[in-house]
Design a protein around this motif. Structure first.
Motif, mmCIF file in Angstrom:
data_model
loop_
_atom_site.group_PDB
_atom_site.id
_atom_site.type_symbol
_atom_site.label_atom_id
_atom_site.label_comp_id
_atom_site.label_asym_id
_atom_site.label_seq_id
_atom_site.Cartn_x
_atom_site.Cartn_y
_atom_site.Cartn_z
ATOM 1 N N GLY A 153 0.909 -1.326 0.101
ATOM 2 C CA GLY A 153 0.032 -0.061 -0.175
ATOM 3 C C GLY A 153 0.805 1.222 -0.029
ATOM 4 O O GLY A 153 0.488 2.367 -0.684
ATOM 5 N N LEU A 154 1.924 1.329 0.832
ATOM 6 C CA LEU A 154 2.799 2.399 0.806
ATOM 7 C C LEU A 154 3.586 2.656 -0.445
ATOM 8 O O LEU A 154 3.465 3.668 -0.941
ATOM 9 N N ILE A 155 4.076 1.532 -1.396
ATOM 10 C CA ILE A 155 4.652 1.988 -2.487
ATOM 11 C C ILE A 155 3.496 2.186 -3.404
ATOM 12 O O ILE A 155 3.786 3.205 -4.307
ATOM 13 N N MET A 156 2.092 1.645 -3.712
ATOM 14 C CA MET A 156 1.368 2.460 -4.511
ATOM 15 C C MET A 156 0.752 3.754 -4.137
ATOM 16 O O MET A 156 0.773 4.349 -5.118
ATOM 17 N N GLN A 157 0.781 4.111 -3.027
ATOM 18 C CA GLN A 157 0.444 5.320 -2.749
ATOM 19 C C GLN A 157 1.526 6.432 -3.014
ATOM 20 O O GLN A 157 1.239 7.603 -3.459
ATOM 21 N N GLN A 158 2.807 6.101 -2.933
ATOM 22 C CA GLN A 158 3.794 6.714 -3.278
ATOM 23 C C GLN A 158 3.794 6.838 -4.746
ATOM 24 O O GLN A 158 4.140 8.224 -5.394
ATOM 25 N N PRO A 168 -8.689 -6.840 3.245
ATOM 26 C CA PRO A 168 -9.167 -5.431 2.962
ATOM 27 C C PRO A 168 -8.349 -4.287 3.534
ATOM 28 O O PRO A 168 -8.313 -4.747 4.928
ATOM 29 N N PHE A 169 -8.542 -3.409 3.114
ATOM 30 C CA PHE A 169 -8.144 -1.964 3.631
ATOM 31 C C PHE A 169 -6.690 -1.904 4.309
ATOM 32 O O PHE A 169 -6.185 -0.964 4.789
ATOM 33 N N LEU A 170 -5.907 -3.145 4.524
ATOM 34 C CA LEU A 170 -4.634 -2.985 5.243
ATOM 35 C C LEU A 170 -3.814 -2.184 4.683
ATOM 36 O O LEU A 170 -3.036 -1.358 5.317
ATOM 37 N N GLY A 171 -3.439 -2.342 3.451
ATOM 38 C CA GLY A 171 -2.476 -1.613 2.651
ATOM 39 C C GLY A 171 -2.948 -0.195 2.279
ATOM 40 O O GLY A 171 -2.087 0.931 2.175
ATOM 41 N N LEU A 172 -4.369 0.379 2.761
ATOM 42 C CA LEU A 172 -4.983 1.779 2.645
ATOM 43 C C LEU A 172 -4.665 2.218 4.070
ATOM 44 O O LEU A 172 -4.113 3.648 3.980
ATOM 45 N N ILE A 173 -4.959 1.850 5.176
ATOM 46 C CA ILE A 173 -5.001 2.513 6.431
ATOM 47 C C ILE A 173 -3.516 2.578 6.951
ATOM 48 O O ILE A 173 -3.322 3.581 7.799
ATOM 49 N N ILE A 174 -2.546 1.411 7.089
ATOM 50 C CA ILE A 174 -1.486 1.569 7.896
ATOM 51 C C ILE A 174 -0.624 2.405 7.178
ATOM 52 O O ILE A 174 0.106 3.393 8.137
ATOM 53 N N PHE A 212 -5.094 7.077 -0.833
ATOM 54 C CA PHE A 212 -6.173 6.446 -0.777
ATOM 55 C C PHE A 212 -6.001 5.367 -1.860
ATOM 56 O O PHE A 212 -7.009 4.403 -2.185
ATOM 57 N N VAL A 213 -4.914 5.108 -2.325
ATOM 58 C CA VAL A 213 -4.736 4.005 -3.373
ATOM 59 C C VAL A 213 -3.964 2.856 -2.623
ATOM 60 O O VAL A 213 -3.145 3.190 -1.881
ATOM 61 N N SER A 214 -4.484 1.688 -2.912
ATOM 62 C CA SER A 214 -4.035 0.402 -2.057
ATOM 63 C C SER A 214 -4.352 -0.561 -2.964
ATOM 64 O O SER A 214 -4.986 -0.586 -4.018
ATOM 65 N N PRO A 215 -3.866 -2.061 -2.837
ATOM 66 C CA PRO A 215 -4.184 -3.169 -3.394
ATOM 67 C C PRO A 215 -5.502 -3.351 -3.562
ATOM 68 O O PRO A 215 -6.312 -3.991 -4.370
ATOM 69 N N THR A 216 -6.304 -2.792 -2.325
ATOM 70 C CA THR A 216 -7.890 -3.044 -2.179
ATOM 71 C C THR A 216 -8.290 -2.052 -3.247
ATOM 72 O O THR A 216 -9.542 -2.637 -3.824
#
Length: 317
Positions: A63-68, A242-248, A74-78
């Motif tokens: 999630g961190l890599i995708m957001q960067q 779900p949501f893990l790669g988004l919120i952390i 608010f972008v993540s694998p989910t």
């Protein structure tokens, strides 16, 4: 939050997690374990703990890599269709191979996860109105389309029961011999740390990155390969979380700042700790039965996601 606090909490709750379950293994039995108790620890409890830590760290870093790379918090694998694409890949592998091996499933799932993520990034490039909330909504719609395709093929080839096992994340079936594929994520996370500064530069935009001499497209593709491979291994072994790669990554950004390399270790540790706590809650709330990890993470994660949305509006982030 200092690293040592996260590590200390992770060690304490990891130790506690080993002794939570239907089969009685008490901390007081630690120095006088029976043969059955040793078998439970080696075959079930320790593999489960390892899979929890790897899955939590992997999906959070993805999630961190995708957001960067997408320059959107608010972008993540989910919310980018990556999880849905990985699940479609597993389904396709079952259709192609009569008795697909875990490696075959992982490779096909990885290809589909990568293609789905590339498709999302391509759509992102062609959207002029890049609002922080609008972009993940586009990703969710893309994911729903991919999920609908998966459901169609599952019904068409009588694989709906097979597909349902990857719709919900669940650690209850993790045992020695069926989770080792997740160890692929460990070197992947090491590569992510090594390329963290390049991901940071790539996140500043293509023109800026090229002016600094960075091979922008190669770095972005490497980041997406890392995300797709880690996601495929987690979905294949555990199912959808779900949501893990988004919120952390967003939580880490709030207290740590917005520097990818500095945040990677914090994100991995906090993600592992969060999944571990959710797993313990799922095991004790209706004991001796279990709640799937996708449900506990989904409920708690959705609440945190709503808070992040309200906070963004309040502070104009």
């Amino acid at each position: 939050m200092k690293i040592r606090y996260l590590v200390s909490a992770l060690i304490i709750f990891s130790f506690f997690s080993i002794f939570v379950g239907v089969s009685h293994v008490s901390i007081f039995d630690l120095f006088s374990l029976t043969e059955d108790q040793v078998h439970i620890l080696i075959v079930s409890r320790l593999p489960r703990l390892m899979s929890i830590l790897i899955a939590g760290a992997s999906m959070s870093v993805c999630g961190l890599i995708m957001q960067q790379l997408s320059r959107n918090k608010f972008v993540s694998p989910t919310t980018a269709g990556t999880l849905d694409s990985a699940r479609l890949g597993i389904l396709i592998s079952l259709m192609i191979f009569t008795a697909a091996s875990p490696l075959q499933k992982m490779l096909v799932s990885f290809v589909f996860a990568l293609l789905g993520t590339l498709l999302f990034m391509k759509v992102l490039e062609n959207i002029k109105f890049k609002d922080a909330i609008f972009i993940p909504l586009v990703g969710l719609m893309l994911g729903n389309i991919i999920s609908s395709i998966s459901t169609f093929f599952a019904y068409r080839f009588d694989l709906i029961q097979n597909m349902s096992s990857w719709m919900q994340g669940d650690f209850s079936m993790i045992m020695s011999g069926n989770y080792e594929l997740m160890f692929v994520s460990i070197p992947i996370l090491a590569i992510a740390y090594f390329y963290a500064n390049k991901f940071t530069i790539a996140g500043m935009g293509e023109d800026f990155a090229k002016n600094l001499g960075l091979e922008y497209r190669q770095v972005v593709n490497l980041g997406l390969i890392i995300v797709a491979l880690a996601t495929a291994t987690v979905v294949l072994s555990i199912g959808v979380i779900p949501f893990l790669g988004l919120i952390i990554p967003n939580i880490v950004t709030i207290y740590q700042g917005d520097h990818l390399k500095n945040n990677l270790l914090h994100t991995a540790l906090l993600g592992a700790l969060f999944v571990l706590l959710c797993d313990i809650i799922g095991r004790v709330v209706i004991y001796p039965y279990e709640i799937p990890i996708s449900l506990t993470v989904g409920v708690i994660g959705s609440g945190i996601f709503i808070y992040l949305l309200i906070r963004r509006r309040k502070y104009g982030l």
